[in-house]
Design an enzyme around this catalytic site. Sequence first.
Site, short mmCIF file in Angstrom:
data_model
loop_
_atom_site.label_atom_id
_atom_site.label_comp_id
_atom_site.label_asym_id
_atom_site.label_seq_id
_atom_site.Cartn_x
_atom_site.Cartn_y
_atom_site.Cartn_z
N GLU B 435 40.71 43.55 40.65
CA GLU B 435 39.74 43.26 41.72
C GLU B 435 39.37 44.51 42.51
O GLU B 435 39.12 44.44 43.71
CB GLU B 435 40.27 42.18 42.68
CG GLU B 435 40.72 40.90 42.04
CD GLU B 435 39.71 40.29 41.09
OE1 GLU B 435 38.50 40.56 41.26
OE2 GLU B 435 40.12 39.60 40.16
N GLY B 436 39.30 45.63 41.84
CA GLY B 436 39.00 46.91 42.50
C GLY B 436 40.29 47.60 42.87
O GLY B 436 41.01 47.14 43.77
#
Lengths: 592, 592
Positions: B435-436
């Site tokens: 998610e980053g």
Amino acid sequence: MPTYTAPLRDIDFVLHEALKVSQADIPGYEDLTPDLTGPVLEEAGKIASNVLAPLNRVGDQEGTSLVDGKVQVPNGFPEAINVLREGGWTSLDLDVDYGGQGLPKLMHMAAGECFSSANHAMVMYGGLTHGAWNTIFAHGTEAQKHTYLPKMANCEWFGTMNLTEPNCGTDLGLMRTSAEPQDDGSYKITGTKIFISAGDHEMGDNIIHLVLAKIPGGPEGIKGVSLFIVPKYLVNDDDSLGERNAVRAGRLETKMGIHGNATCEMNFEGATGYLLGQPNKGMSAMFTLVNEARIGTGAQGYCIAEAAYQNAVAYARERLQMRAVTGPANPDGPADPIIVHPDIRRTLMDQRSFIEGARVFAYWCTMQADRVSRTDDAGAQGLLSLVTPVFKAFSSDKGYEAATDAQQVLGGHGYIEEWGMSQFVRDVRIAKIYEGANGVQALDLVGRKLGADGGKHTMAYGVMIKGLADRLIQNEALTDMVGKPLMAGLGDFQSAGQYMMQNGMKDPNAALAGSTDFLHLMGHLTMGYMLALSAEAAQAALEAGTGDAAFYTQKLLTVRHYFNRHLPMTRMHLKRIQAGPETVMAPDAAAF
Amino acid sequence: MPTYTAPLRDIDFVLHEALKVSQADIPGYEDLTPDLTGPVLEEAGKIASNVLAPLNRVGDQEGTSLVDGKVQVPNGFPEAINVLREGGWTSLDLDVDYGGQGLPKLMHMAAGECFSSANHAMVMYGGLTHGAWNTIFAHGTEAQKHTYLPKMANCEWFGTMNLTEPNCGTDLGLMRTSAEPQDDGSYKITGTKIFISAGDHEMGDNIIHLVLAKIPGGPEGIKGVSLFIVPKYLVNDDDSLGERNAVRAGRLETKMGIHGNATCEMNFEGATGYLLGQPNKGMSAMFTLVNEARIGTGAQGYCIAEAAYQNAVAYARERLQMRAVTGPANPDGPADPIIVHPDIRRTLMDQRSFIEGARVFAYWCTMQADRVSRTDDAGAQGLLSLVTPVFKAFSSDKGYEAATDAQQVLGGHGYIEEWGMSQFVRDVRIAKIYEGANGVQALDLVGRKLGADGGKHTMAYGVMIKGLADRLIQNEALTDMVGKPLMAGLGDFQSAGQYMMQNGMKDPNAALAGSTDFLHLMGHLTMGYMLALSAEAAQAALEAGTGDAAFYTQKLLTVRHYFNRHLPMTRMHLKRIQAGPETVMAPDAAAF
């Protein structure tokens, strides 16, 4: 698959510029000129890169297994160990009278760095043997030394250390393994030991187990523990191998990492053992091995971090993702290599500055060990004894962080096993635990070492730091960058020491609640010292214009990075110590 | 084997005392009284302990496999997912018109905490579906919503998100997956996606993949990315399942952790897809899912840390080793439980104070999300958008540290897989990456969020902290312990912000070299805010004498521990930021 290249330029710098080893007043060190160390370490680096590193992932994937009572090691391990054996790498620093080559321990450390970075799980087989060798050398009878040491020197026979039991690790006084005296002067050893690294395998003709056990009727607790030599195969009077002894690997542990090393439960079922050293003095004899192992374990922290760092850098140079914020650095490509991004550089510099400082720290500790064994210098002994827990815990804690940070550089690929970064993290994780968990190191430091001999060694340590800080404050180029911050760090150390003295007497919990913080404060300060030595040498080289300016300029940047961003943690640790024990000690056990 | 017990008392405290949710001015929150939340969460806790937690290690050991083109999940996972499905746990907060139960997101978060602590790899199957549901709900046509949402609400059909490709993760503009328009208005999707969590399995009748791809001829880079619905089985007009779509799991990744979740390479070979939202606006549509997922990923950090902490405490209460330094605490036993030792207590309190602060932080973020979706409050939207990267990265970084610390409490046993502590560390590790990656969160924070809308939300954040600090400075019992330190932390935040403004304009690298430090500074400050709310509530309860004094007293100790030992890190991070970019930016790429 990850690769490894020995950082020979930096090792050379640490030996000959930062630590100036051949000028150190230690017998034998006069031979440690670049002419000697260079070719030796170049060869060690080649073996590390070409023989050991390619088997690192093999060891992780295959692990070890127990088949028909025999421990199977990963494919390729026996052949690689043979390369080490035949090159004489297992006996570099051992006594020439017992199969060694008589070089300083420092050469063992520097070559060992390369091997440990390349394949730590493999190196442990020889590492434990090396420790056992030193223990028998220090405490064995002449007969024992002649029987065991020459064959152990080159790992024809291996060695192990057997301390932990299911119900005791830190608290060995609770030990249940017993040693019944026999009429012939030997003992029958009975009990179960767990977590025995390199506990069993078929890579040598014999395995010499060093085993702690209690002679019945002896003193209670830790004072009744003795040390025994328990060979896997008994040795006949003519030095040939005799019958199989009653010691067996009962099971292998499934571990988070170091899969290539056989971690065994060892069952002693009336095995024949021979007292090593004095009865009931087993702990102090075993500590010969433990202290050496603690430096080695600390080194594992930065060595695995070095390998992880190298692979993170390689990825960061190759992986194209986004553009540099100041404009394309690789305009002809679809994106820039991620090494242009500030946060990637920041984390790489964090890793690198730790690794380079820890390398000096490791070699410096080993110099002290050489000084002790070659000159019987009580001051060096005291200093080494003080900093050993610091190096062990600090370098393994930070090595784990650095390896995790290196893994992070690869993003999602870092989490996938085939890239090998997970293995670095999993393998280095054990260094925080074994040879005394890091919390136990902090206890040893604050509870025992700080005040030993009336605090003499702690004072000597402070004097040493102050001496360098004073000198660098006088050095115009380094005064602000290194000299004054080092002195400030020393101030934090002294304040923390004062807190410990003033509060620890009336409430030991007040000191111990801050023990890990004290250890880390001292870790940062010692790193500051080591990196300050490096900066001084680099600055001098630049001023002398001896060439290789890029290397020295980068060295100064690396030191500055640590001084800017990490050394100031001394203040934070001081604050935590001064916060006192209340929030730690007040809760009921049931309230956690 | 590790166990898990839902911390219902603390969850109740956070909801009803620290955050006083039923008094929050958010439609639907008036129903969130203890009468409603208590029984719901008690049931969630039971399922977590009895159904999910016992399968956590099963998932780790068995992992997933691809057999005859079908993904096999660990034994017991399908049945456990059925329990969640039948209990309505997958649709608590979804819209009632599309199969949901219409409760606030906060109930989904609180129940989800229990499930995630118990078995994160399993929870991810439903978690991705939940995110996909929200994305279709936000951007789908009425027909799409009716076709997909009711069946996805209870995981009859699952959902996934497909972003990453071999050559791009962070930089999705480099994407190669293409979407060729067809005459019937659909698209043919062709390309390879990697690292797709829950990418394929047989636990539901269908899987609805949300896929980013480029329509040929569209804008270059990220502006030409569109979002598509690509069902595993096409859906006929009568909502029955039609033919198998040309999307397949090509391989499963072997990962460091979350082995129970099937991480797939997905091959789209001219698969039929349907545009979701507007062409070339795929990134903003996908961000509906990403933002929700970032809060969830941050939560993974503290949730797994909670499970690890519980097992470390249990071990520390049982394991007998050494005596308390102040005298035996368990004189009839052979040694004292290690929970008597200050350094063990110190690390447990470190873990606990992080977990309790992060819980408030998570629930507070989710309240903002409810406020946004239920009132369209632009201020809440701005604040949530500002703190989302902070929560994601801070809670996953510290969750990893806390899980590692919990593992450490078990010493050697912590390293042995059968004790389960290694799994917590390996499972939580991914939260720092997916998610980053956390470095990307820091870039998002400093590069985008800080200055968004003229810095309005950053100012609102500061005003919020200051409001609480002002109030607590007036609170005699809490002024020194909480009020003033919170204000000091705010001062560090403001100085750091000033540095970013003054230097970032002329040299963006100056800001970005400090981005991770800025994120952590803000993480600590926000934790300080959350724990200050907790202290205020605990202090009020103690003064009111409402009972349960032991709980509130312990809560104050926990807050004090964090304020003493962790909040002051804001100063350290400020110093690092102010050290500037030189040591980070000066080295050549070749010099690393």
